[in-house]
Write an enzyme that holds these catalytic residues in place. Structure first.
Site, short mmCIF file in Angstrom:
data_model
loop_
_atom_site.label_atom_id
_atom_site.label_comp_id
_atom_site.label_asym_id
_atom_site.label_seq_id
_atom_site.Cartn_x
_atom_site.Cartn_y
_atom_site.Cartn_z
N TYR A 131 -14.70 -13.28 10.13
CA TYR A 131 -15.59 -14.61 9.45
C TYR A 131 -14.50 -15.96 10.14
O TYR A 131 -14.04 -16.32 9.43
CB TYR A 131 -15.83 -15.05 8.30
N LYS A 159 -16.49 -12.82 14.34
CA LYS A 159 -17.61 -14.15 14.69
C LYS A 159 -16.43 -15.43 14.61
O LYS A 159 -16.37 -16.07 13.84
CB LYS A 159 -18.31 -14.16 12.92
#
Length: 297
Positions: A131, A159
């Site tokens: 992330y 991501k």
């Protein structure tokens, strides 16, 4: 698991705590749209504001209502010990994958972040998505660090927070990152205004806040990307500019999405964890107008 539309729903929070019924109503929109996966307890899911028990409950509820849709759960926290406890809870709840940010209070070094991911991937039995969200975590990944992390067997996706705002530069950015990644590790775009650019540039997934509330609208974009209809992807994303403008106006997506959930009657318009505050009545009216004009669904 790490391709297509990954919808990140809001976790509505009212004065009495987590609005479970509101959360279930939001999830019902995702299952009805048959999104490719769900991203539970992301930033719009307010993971940083919730206790361990609340996060465990939300993950459990999500699994109960996700049907056959894979579920990724964010386990972000400041300390490694806390992350491992959250990972236990998420796996016990039935998570198919974990979303792991590098949340910092003291500034983190690259070696410390690598050690964190190494520890977590060795500990858990499900794959992990990196992330990368420096706006909230205050840690910036380099492509070289992404590459090192992708060498860990458990890491399956990255991501990313956005891409440059021209097609050529976006493609260059995605290709530059991909050169560092182990084959098979996907790249997912976030920062919804950049979704069209990222998907056209070769991102395999859209980790989407918009998709967490308006899955049918978001799915049109990922379906066009899947058949490499770049013109349609661009047109559909550009059509949503009034929504992206609301995100920019209000410093991100969470306040807008919370207001929109209230407009749709899914939860109270005041459904943000404190100290976050709901938008004004006039701002909510503007968002209602955007929803109606764009026919968001």
């Amino acid at each position: 698991m790490f391709t297509g539309l990954s919808a990140f729903p809001l976790t509505p929070i009212t004065a009495s705590g987590v609005d479970e019924q509101g959360f279930i109503k939001i999830l019902a929109r995702l299952t009805a749209a048959h999104v490719d996966s769900m991203g539970i307890l992301g930033s719009t899911g307010s993971y940083a504001y919730l206790t361990r028990e609340q996060r465990k409950r939300i993950a459990t509820l999500a699994k109960q209502h996700a049907g056959d849709i894979p579920m990724m759960v964010c386990v972000g926290a400041v300390s490694t010990d806390a992350i491992l406890h959250l990972a236990d809870d998420a796996q016990a709840a039935g998570a198919n994958a974990l979303l792991l940010p590098a949340v910092s209070y003291q500034s983190l070094r690259d070696e410390e972040v690598f050690s964190l991911f190494e520890t977590v991937t060795r500990y858990v039995s499900v794959p992990v998505c990196i992330y990368d969200n420096p706006g909230t975590t205050h840690f910036t990944f380099t492509d070289e660090l992404h590459g090192r992390l992708s060498s860990l067997e458990g890491v399956r996706s990255v991501k990313i927070p956005g891409v440059p705002d021209s097609p050529a530069a976006a493609t260059e950015r995605v290709e530059a990152l991909r050169q560092h990644l182990r084959p098979g590790v996907t790249i997912g775009i976030s920062g919804d205004a950049y979704a069209g650019l990222g998907l056209n540039a070769g991102c395999e997934a859209w980790y989407s806040v918009c998709g967490g509330l308006f899955p049918e609208t978001a799915k049109q974009i990922t379906e066009a990307a899947a058949v490499q209809d770049h013109e349609r992807v661009t047109a559909l994303s550009a059509r949503l500019e009034p929504l992206w403008a609301q995100f920019r106006k209000h410093g991100g997506s969470i306040r807008v999405i919370a207001a929109a959930a209230g407009v749709l009657g899914l939860t109270d318009t005041d459904c943000l964890p404190r100290p976050l505050r709901p938008l004004s009545a006039s701002d909510i009216a503007d968002i209602a107008h955007v929803i109606a004009t764009l026919e968001l669904k």
